[in-house]
Design a protein around this motif. Structure first.
Motif, PDB file in Angstrom:
ATOM      1  N   GLN A 115     -13.498  -2.734   4.756  1.00 20.25           N
ATOM      2  CA  GLN A 115     -13.592  -1.357   4.529  1.00 20.25           C
ATOM      3  C   GLN A 115     -13.007  -1.366   3.153  1.00 20.25           C
ATOM      4  O   GLN A 115     -12.196  -1.975   2.754  1.00 20.25           O
ATOM      5  N   PRO A 116     -13.541  -0.259   2.220  1.00 18.21           N
ATOM      6  CA  PRO A 116     -12.906  -0.031   0.989  1.00 18.21           C
ATOM      7  C   PRO A 116     -11.351   0.160   1.017  1.00 18.21           C
ATOM      8  O   PRO A 116     -11.103   0.631   1.986  1.00 18.21           O
ATOM      9  N   THR A 117     -11.013   0.042  -0.228  1.00 18.04           N
ATOM     10  CA  THR A 117      -9.329   0.494  -0.409  1.00 18.04           C
ATOM     11  C   THR A 117      -8.973   1.498  -1.335  1.00 18.04           C
ATOM     12  O   THR A 117     -10.166   1.775  -2.187  1.00 18.04           O
ATOM     13  N   VAL A 118      -8.018   1.977  -1.547  1.00 14.45           N
ATOM     14  CA  VAL A 118      -7.574   2.856  -2.487  1.00 14.45           C
ATOM     15  C   VAL A 118      -7.586   1.992  -3.725  1.00 14.45           C
ATOM     16  O   VAL A 118      -7.529   0.745  -3.751  1.00 14.45           O
ATOM     17  N   ALA A 119      -7.499   2.545  -4.883  1.00 18.57           N
ATOM     18  CA  ALA A 119      -7.292   1.868  -6.153  1.00 18.57           C
ATOM     19  C   ALA A 119      -5.826   1.429  -6.415  1.00 18.57           C
ATOM     20  O   ALA A 119      -5.090   2.157  -5.999  1.00 18.57           O
ATOM     21  N   PRO A 120      -5.734   0.284  -7.047  1.00 13.84           N
ATOM     22  CA  PRO A 120      -4.339  -0.097  -7.242  1.00 13.84           C
ATOM     23  C   PRO A 120      -3.426   0.756  -8.084  1.00 13.84           C
ATOM     24  O   PRO A 120      -4.300   1.251  -9.153  1.00 13.84           O
ATOM     25  N   GLY A 121      -2.182   1.081  -7.998  1.00 18.20           N
ATOM     26  CA  GLY A 121      -1.624   1.789  -9.038  1.00 18.20           C
ATOM     27  C   GLY A 121       0.099   1.642  -8.571  1.00 18.20           C
ATOM     28  O   GLY A 121       0.351   1.085  -7.818  1.00 18.20           O
ATOM     29  N   ASP A 122       0.579   2.801  -9.182  1.00 19.31           N
ATOM     30  CA  ASP A 122       2.132   2.736  -8.922  1.00 19.31           C
ATOM     31  C   ASP A 122       2.210   4.159  -8.036  1.00 19.31           C
ATOM     32  O   ASP A 122       3.463   4.681  -7.958  1.00 19.31           O
ATOM     33  N   ALA A 123       1.200   4.971  -7.949  1.00 14.35           N
ATOM     34  CA  ALA A 123       1.503   6.417  -7.354  1.00 14.35           C
ATOM     35  C   ALA A 123       2.072   6.636  -6.111  1.00 14.35           C
ATOM     36  O   ALA A 123       2.830   7.278  -5.845  1.00 14.35           O
ATOM     37  N   THR A 124       1.549   5.763  -5.193  1.00 13.06           N
ATOM     38  CA  THR A 124       1.817   5.795  -3.791  1.00 13.06           C
ATOM     39  C   THR A 124       2.284   4.510  -3.210  1.00 13.06           C
ATOM     40  O   THR A 124       1.991   3.400  -3.609  1.00 13.06           O
TER      41      THR A 124
END
Length: 343
Positions: free
Chosen positions: A130-139
């Protein structure tokens, strides 16, 4: 002897993981911020203090090298990069991730669930592809996927199994969802309200199931992402009944068709608008995983610990993390709604 370092060893997942590895023949070093130990561990488990944010302490905990590192408290890309500098001292790793990394076909995730029509609509069951959220520092979810990608990028330098856990349950939990039902019992209430007729499903995973997945992954090093869930994903109503069975009580359940009739009425910590059910097929194929317990079977141990932890304490004091995220016991609003309903 195979040696293993378990980071976060005195947490809810770390405790049974240390025990499972010891029983499987590993020599275990238990690392935690406080450097404590579980009374059930055998005496040859060595405990060390480790501040997970301190690169030098992380390196010292590895010593001359570990055949295995189990990391239950890695949350960020920075944590993953600690491994990149020390791959020559780690044979393989098993790292706890989360189902919070998943997104649906419209880009909705747990991060959007408070928006109108924002709760994700995942396939049932939900596979690792399944697709995932984009990587980052927000959540939480974006940090976890950033960590995953950093670790997987190490490739052959460090075989790492990432376990995308569901709703973790078991003793020593800082945010036990079962508190929703247990707290009502301790307050002498025998009636509860469940929206969506109690059919919501948010896949749980017990700490003993996680420990078994760690044990199997440790014996079969490789770079992979695997879901981690109990053999079944019970509905909220089924969870309530299972808690009652452990407590030896009978409760009246008021089932509401559709969404909560008022804010805070009929909402539980499992009240996903759409089902969240993880596909465990990959763990079965790649690790030879077979269930070691079910949600209902493991519940008695969790509830015993929960009742003891609440003894003579307000739930907000006992579980500040839970209090920060949920309004579990708004009895005034609930009773007012029930009174209007019965007129």
């Amino acid at each position: 002897m195979k040696n293993a370092l378990v980071i976060g060893a005195t947490g809810q997942t770390g405790r049974p993981t240390v025990q499972a590895l010891v029983e499987d023949g590993w020599t275990v070093t238990a690392a935690s911020r406080g450097g404590g130990r579980d009374e059930r561990w055998p005496g040859d488990v060595r405990e060390v203090r480790l501040d997970r944010e301190d690169d030098a302490e992380f390196a010292r905990a590895l010593g001359d090298g570990m055949d295995l590192v189990v990391d239950t408290v890695a949350f960020t890309a920075a944590h993953a990069r600690q491994y990149a500098a020390l791959t020559d001292r780690v044979g393989s790793a098993v790292v706890l991730s989360s189902g919070a990394v998943y997104a649906d076909g419209q880009g909705r995730s747990f991060d959007t669930q408070e928006e109108p029509d924002g709760f994700p609509r995942y396939p049932v069951p939900l596979p690792e592809s399944q697709p995932t959220v984009a990587p980052g520092d927000a959540t939480y979810g974006t940090r976890k996927i950033a960590m995953e990608r950093e670790l997987l990028a190490l490739g052959d330098r460090l075989p790492v199994t990432l376990l995308r856990a569901g709703a973790i349950h078991g003793p020593y939990c800082r945010g036990p969802r079962e508190l929703y039902f247990v707290g009502r019992h301790l307050d002498g209430r025998r009636r509860r309200v469940l929206a969506h007729r109690g059919r919501n499903r948010f896949h749980p995973v017990g700490v003993r199931t996680l420990a078994e997945l760690v044990r199997l992954a440790a014996a079969r090093p490789g770079s992979r992402v695997l879901n981690a869930g109990d053999p079944e994903a019970p509905t909220v109503a089924e969870i309530g009944d299972a808690v009652d069975a452990v407590l030896g009580i009978e409760s009246e359940t008021v089932l509401v068709e559709g969404a909560p009739p008022e804010p805070g009425v009929g909402v539980t910590p499992w009240s996903a608008t759409h089902p969240v059910v993880y596909d465990m097929g990959a763990a079965e194929r790649e690790l030879g995983y077979r269930p070691v317990t079910t949600y209902a079977e493991s519940l008695a141990e969790s509830i015993r610990w929960l009742v003891d932890h609440l003894r003579d304490r307000d739930w907000r004091e006992a579980f500040p993390k839970m209090a920060a995220n949920y309004d579990l016991f708004n009895y005034t609003v609930e009773d007012a709604w029930l009174a209007r309903r019965e007129k």
